[in-house]
Enzyme design. Structure first.
Site, PDB file in Angstrom:
ATOM      1  N   HIS A 179       8.652 -26.418   1.706  1.00 49.34           N
ATOM      2  CA  HIS A 179       8.003 -27.540   1.043  1.00 49.34           C
ATOM      3  C   HIS A 179       6.841 -27.101   0.152  1.00 49.34           C
ATOM      4  O   HIS A 179       6.083 -27.944  -0.330  1.00 49.34           O
ATOM      5  CB  HIS A 179       7.524 -28.545   2.090  1.00 49.34           C
ATOM      6  CG  HIS A 179       8.640 -29.086   2.934  1.00 49.34           C
ATOM      7  ND1 HIS A 179       9.358 -30.208   2.593  1.00 49.34           N
ATOM      8  CD2 HIS A 179       9.191 -28.627   4.081  1.00 49.34           C
ATOM      9  CE1 HIS A 179      10.288 -30.438   3.502  1.00 49.34           C
ATOM     10  NE2 HIS A 179      10.209 -29.492   4.415  1.00 49.34           N
ATOM     11  N   LYS A 216     -13.203   1.849  -2.455  1.00 49.39           N
ATOM     12  CA  LYS A 216     -14.109   2.239  -1.366  1.00 49.39           C
ATOM     13  C   LYS A 216     -15.290   3.041  -1.908  1.00 49.39           C
ATOM     14  O   LYS A 216     -16.444   2.820  -1.518  1.00 49.39           O
ATOM     15  CB  LYS A 216     -13.365   3.073  -0.327  1.00 49.39           C
ATOM     16  CG  LYS A 216     -12.424   2.300   0.580  1.00 49.39           C
ATOM     17  CD  LYS A 216     -11.826   3.245   1.618  1.00 49.39           C
ATOM     18  CE  LYS A 216     -10.888   2.509   2.560  1.00 49.39           C
ATOM     19  NZ  LYS A 216     -10.291   3.431   3.564  1.00 49.39           N
ATOM     20  N   GLU A 238       0.818  -1.205   0.000  1.00 48.82           N
ATOM     21  CA  GLU A 238       0.000   0.000   0.000  1.00 48.82           C
ATOM     22  C   GLU A 238       0.855   1.259   0.000  1.00 48.82           C
ATOM     23  O   GLU A 238       0.448   2.301  -0.502  1.00 48.82           O
ATOM     24  CB  GLU A 238      -0.933  -0.005   1.220  1.00 48.82           C
ATOM     25  CG  GLU A 238      -2.189   0.819   1.047  1.00 48.82           C
ATOM     26  CD  GLU A 238      -3.209   0.509   2.118  1.00 48.82           C
ATOM     27  OE1 GLU A 238      -4.302   0.018   1.762  1.00 48.82           O
ATOM     28  OE2 GLU A 238      -2.938   0.757   3.304  1.00 48.82           O
TER      29      GLU A 238
END
Length: 485
Positions: free
Chosen positions: A346, A459, A317
């Site tokens: 792994h 938003k 961000e």
């Protein structure tokens, strides 16, 4: 393949080649150097430090000069010295001690990730499964950091809300996700507790403005402040984080001591003595010079697993931006990834070693674990008998060291941050160092590391889709775009 093993004992033996402060976290960048991973994938760091020493000194001095100026969004650099906030937090924690069995934190992004990272690091493992006696009387803690209806309803179905303190966190007070959570929880609280429900709510929000501030004053909630000029992803050491920490018994004085000591070290304008500046420059140059535009954060400690999540938001961000400070469209920013050692040896290290060489891996290593756990001497007649009598502590750090060397064999650059142990002092140092590193990197990229216009756009679209007043035209435009897809 570039084999580095033979070089490791030969290079960079001078102390000024690595950040190493007595009693503090350490930083080792040797495996990002061309002498280890080759000139195609590594940097001539001694030369680069010389090349950038004046620019780095200028950046560090400028950040510290600007931190007290309104509108610079650098007040997070002062949070370790906010004795008043720490006092109020400790006073409230003492006031509600033994009153609640659960703490429920409502927040998203920076309002939750820092809290999750620190509580997971500092509380006993499986804290919420321990008995009250095993928790020394402290409450359990839960973070609702998403709006998945199954998880929300599932959590509230198993919590006794009468014995739950709800900490709702949003600076603006109009974060749709957090306020929707709060509306749902507040409704449940009021139905179960009647007029007494207010005693089960504490709000952390803006000091003067915003919807949550207005609601809190109308309803009479206890409140704490998100300071001005502190963005959510930099807010972990404000009341956003300190309040939940104190409520579950974490020593916040130890945390602030770690911040202050690291802040003092990072005021040093000499790049050879400043570990945040070193890693900021390394990450930046690996991106712009070597094409390593993915930054992996890989702690070798399950307690530090969620530090990776916090780092991902901080790095993404802050540094992923369309425009630079001159108004040019640059579309820059490294992509952060989280991993966990030894688990992801792994699952991901195969890609790191043999896939695209476009990553720099940041290891976090712990010198001393809280528990020394020995591997029993059994199965000695099998191929695994060699493990008997060794410790899991040795095995974990052997895994970290061997993975680092194996990556260098494949010419993959890495850096290593080492914590003496996982405690409040060292975790605070780590997080604050990464915050300063991010601010320095933003200056190197010549972007604003403290805004997030790309987040705001989504938003606004959410407000429109959910019918918020004032967004009617946006809703019409959005519906048209969605229908055309």
């Amino acid at each position: 393949m570039y084999f580095a093993l033979d070089y490791i004992q030969l290079i960079y033996k001078e102390e000024n080649k690595r950040g190493d402060y007595s009693g503090m976290i350490k930083f080792d960048y040797r495996n990002a150097d061309a002498l280890v991973v080759g000139s195609e994938n590594g940097l001539n760091l001694s030369q680069e430090f010389d090349n950038y020493k004046d620019r780095i000194a200028e950046i560090i001095a400028d950040l510290n000069k600007r931190k007290d100026k309104p509108g610079q969004w650098l007040q997070w650099m002062n949070l370790g010295y906010s004795e008043e906030t720490a006092w109020y937090v400790k006073e409230y924690a003492a006031l509600v001690e033994n009153r609640f069995d659960n703490i429920l934190v409502l927040g998203i992004g920076g309002s939750a990730l820092g809290g999750i990272a620190v509580t997971e690091a500092l509380l006993k493992p499986y804290w919420n499964l321990l008995s009250k006696e095993e928790r020394n009387g402290a409450p359990r803690i839960f973070f609702l950091d998403n709006i998945d209806p199954d998880y929300m309803s599932g959590l509230l179905d198993v919590l006794d809300l009468k014995k739950t303190l709800v900490n709702v966190i949003t600076k603006s007070g109009d974060t749709a996700e957090t306020m929707a959570q709060f509306m749902f929880v507040k409704d449940r609280l009021e139905k179960e507790l009647g007029d007494d429900y207010r005693k089960n709510i504490v709000a952390t929000t803006d000091q003067r403005m915003g919807i949550l501030r207005q609601i809190s004053e109308q309803e009479g909630y206890k409140t704490f402040v998100v300071p001005d000029d502190v963005g959510g992803r930099f807010s972990v050491f404000s009341a956003v984080g300190l309040l939940p920490f104190a409520l579950v018994g974490i020593d916040i004085d130890e945390i602030t001591n770690g911040i202050k000591d690291m802040d003092l070290a990072l005021k040093n304008t000499d790049i050879r003595e400043n570990i945040a500046a070193q890693n900021a420059l390394i990450q930046y140059l690996m991106d712009v010079k070597k094409g390593k535009n993915i930054s992996v954060m890989m702690p070798y400690s399950s307690k530090l697993k969620y530090v990776s999540d916090w780092y991902v938001q901080l790095w993404a961000e802050s540094l992923g931006k369309d425009m630079d400070l001159d108004g040019n469209h640059v579309h820059i920013g490294p992509t952060p990834m989280g991993a966990l050692g030894a688990t992801d040896q792994h699952s991901q290290v195969q890609l790191y070693n043999e896939g695209p060489n476009n990553k720099i891996i940041n290891f976090i290593r712990v010198e001393n674990f809280d528990t020394n756990l020995e591997i029993p001497k059994i199965f000695e007649y099998t191929g695994t008998g060699y493990l008997g009598g060794k410790s899991f502590n040795d095995l974990m750090n052997a895994e970290a060291d061997s993975t680092k060397v194996a990556l260098s064999d494949y010419a993959r650059p890495t850096v290593t941050i080492t914590l003496p142990k996982v405690d409040g002092y060292n975790v605070a140092q780590l997080l604050y160092m990464l915050e300063v590193q991010t601010a320095i990197a933003g200056e190197l990229y010549h972007i604003n590391a403290f805004n997030q216009p790309g987040v705001e756009q989504a938003k606004n679209y959410t407000y429109a889709l959910m019918g918020r007043a004032g967004y009617e035209e946006s809703a019409k435009t959005l519906q048209t775009k969605m229908a055309a897809v």
